[in-house]
Design a protein around this motif. Sequence first.
Motif, short mmCIF file in Angstrom:
data_model
loop_
_atom_site.label_atom_id
_atom_site.label_comp_id
_atom_site.label_asym_id
_atom_site.label_seq_id
_atom_site.Cartn_x
_atom_site.Cartn_y
_atom_site.Cartn_z
N PRO A 1 0.81 -1.22 0.00
CA PRO A 1 0.00 0.00 0.00
C PRO A 1 0.85 1.27 0.00
N ALA A 2 1.95 1.26 0.76
CA ALA A 2 2.79 2.46 0.82
C ALA A 2 3.50 2.70 -0.50
N ALA A 3 4.03 1.64 -1.11
CA ALA A 3 4.75 1.80 -2.37
C ALA A 3 3.83 2.30 -3.48
N VAL A 4 2.63 1.70 -3.58
CA VAL A 4 1.68 2.13 -4.61
C VAL A 4 1.22 3.56 -4.35
N ALA A 5 0.95 3.90 -3.09
CA ALA A 5 0.53 5.26 -2.75
C ALA A 5 1.61 6.27 -3.12
N ASN A 6 2.87 5.94 -2.82
CA ASN A 6 3.96 6.86 -3.16
C ASN A 6 4.08 7.04 -4.67
N ALA A 7 3.91 5.94 -5.43
CA ALA A 7 4.01 6.03 -6.88
C ALA A 7 2.89 6.88 -7.46
N VAL A 8 1.67 6.69 -6.98
CA VAL A 8 0.54 7.49 -7.46
C VAL A 8 0.73 8.95 -7.09
N ALA A 9 1.16 9.22 -5.85
CA ALA A 9 1.39 10.60 -5.42
C ALA A 9 2.43 11.27 -6.29
N ASP A 10 3.47 10.51 -6.66
CA ASP A 10 4.50 11.07 -7.53
C ASP A 10 3.95 11.37 -8.92
N ALA A 11 3.10 10.46 -9.43
CA ALA A 11 2.57 10.62 -10.79
C ALA A 11 1.65 11.83 -10.91
N ILE A 12 0.88 12.12 -9.87
CA ILE A 12 -0.07 13.24 -9.95
C ILE A 12 0.43 14.46 -9.17
N ASP A 13 1.70 14.38 -8.74
CA ASP A 13 2.35 15.51 -8.09
C ASP A 13 1.60 15.96 -6.82
N ARG A 14 1.34 14.99 -5.96
CA ARG A 14 0.69 15.28 -4.68
C ARG A 14 1.62 14.84 -3.55
N ASP A 15 1.59 15.55 -2.45
CA ASP A 15 2.38 15.14 -1.28
C ASP A 15 1.70 14.05 -0.48
N LEU A 16 0.36 13.99 -0.55
CA LEU A 16 -0.38 13.06 0.29
C LEU A 16 -1.59 12.55 -0.48
N VAL A 17 -1.81 11.26 -0.42
CA VAL A 17 -3.01 10.66 -1.00
C VAL A 17 -3.62 9.73 0.04
N GLU A 18 -4.92 9.47 -0.11
CA GLU A 18 -5.65 8.62 0.83
C GLU A 18 -6.02 7.31 0.15
N LEU A 19 -5.78 6.22 0.86
CA LEU A 19 -6.13 4.91 0.34
C LEU A 19 -7.57 4.56 0.69
N PRO A 20 -8.24 3.74 -0.13
CA PRO A 20 -7.74 3.14 -1.37
C PRO A 20 -7.80 4.12 -2.52
N LEU A 21 -6.91 3.95 -3.47
CA LEU A 21 -6.83 4.83 -4.63
C LEU A 21 -7.72 4.29 -5.74
N THR A 22 -9.02 4.34 -5.48
CA THR A 22 -10.00 3.92 -6.48
C THR A 22 -9.96 4.88 -7.66
N ALA A 23 -10.42 4.44 -8.80
CA ALA A 23 -10.39 5.28 -10.00
C ALA A 23 -11.12 6.61 -9.79
N PRO A 24 -12.34 6.63 -9.22
CA PRO A 24 -12.99 7.93 -9.02
C PRO A 24 -12.20 8.86 -8.10
N ARG A 25 -11.61 8.32 -7.06
CA ARG A 25 -10.84 9.15 -6.13
C ARG A 25 -9.60 9.73 -6.81
N VAL A 26 -8.90 8.91 -7.60
CA VAL A 26 -7.72 9.41 -8.31
C VAL A 26 -8.12 10.44 -9.36
N TRP A 27 -9.24 10.18 -10.05
CA TRP A 27 -9.72 11.14 -11.04
C TRP A 27 -9.99 12.49 -10.40
N GLU A 28 -10.63 12.51 -9.24
CA GLU A 28 -10.89 13.77 -8.53
C GLU A 28 -9.59 14.48 -8.15
N LEU A 29 -8.57 13.69 -7.72
CA LEU A 29 -7.29 14.31 -7.38
C LEU A 29 -6.64 14.94 -8.60
#
Length: 350
Positions: free
Chosen positions: A315-343
């Motif tokens: 969970p931490a590795a995937v969260a860090n990768a997604v945060a890096d991809a969308i240029d965010r310092d913090l993301v909340e799990l789970p990273l469902t498609a709708p939640r990532v789309w909103e970010l």
Amino acid sequence: VVVEPSISNMGYISLAETAEERATSLPKSGNVEGAAISMNPLGGVSLSLSTTPQGQGHATVGAQIVADALGLSPHEIEVVASLDTSTSPWTVSSGAYSSRFAGVGAAAIRDAANALAAKLRRIAAGHLECSPDDLELVGGRASVAGNPERGVSLRRVAGVAHWNPESLPADIEPGLSVTAFASTPNLSAPDENDRVVSSGSHGFIVDIAVVEIDRATGAVTINDYVTVHDSGTLLNPLIVEGQIRGGFAHGLGAALLERTVYDEDGNLLTSSFMDYLCATAPEISDLTITHHCSPSPFTPFGAKGLGEGNTMSTPAAVANAVADAIDRDLVELPLTAPRVWELIQTAEGN
């Protein structure tokens, strides 16, 4: 990067009390496991576990350990994995938790197997008129090292112990049943400052995740995933790989899918697998597994626990990768498609 503790110190449960309260009762510490091995009059071997496995492979590894000590094949070892506290060799710390089997469960099996092997050598030595130290157990026989023709079958030795105990030397107890308990060292009770060594061994994990995100939908795809484990000595590499892949599947589900939702009145809205989504085969990407082995000095085989590691790291590795991809310092799990789309929309000012 993750530290994976294993073999929990039972003493840490008493940290719920103050030091003054602890002083009025029996101290609690350590982690102990038991195992029993017996050989019947025909040479059949049974191993009784107290680690209550639920598919982790304890029976397979236990059979390996006993077979190695007695010079038999693993398929010749009958393993009884069910636990009855009225008859089984157990302690309050027995069970399958904290990835403790490879460290302390396997240690109890080894000690029992070695004790039975030593007794078999002593009985066979009397039959062969040699020193027990001259004998090795190989291929179902006790044979003089370097002279395999001079030996006796373990079935014959078992027959002597069961059917002809009068022939045994006076210092050898009849029967072929051994119970052993193993304890992990250095797990003391909490001190007056509430300090405690919480676990008997510590493994290490490094995970690297490469993800790709669909801007239109927010869907996250794992393009590459590498996990490197230092779990000490690997007792069964195939089981190890299964444990890692299972932990990865759990962690990936927590990272991308599994979400518990309640309404404003506290009613659970994700009460079925139609709404609470678990990772299945199509969602679980492949992963590359490698190992770096530094044996534990506190377990007899040098093994460390690994069964729960990737549930923490993935969970931490995937969260860090997604945060890096969308240029965010913090993301909340789970990273469902709708939640990532909103970010993504928020980041782009939409």
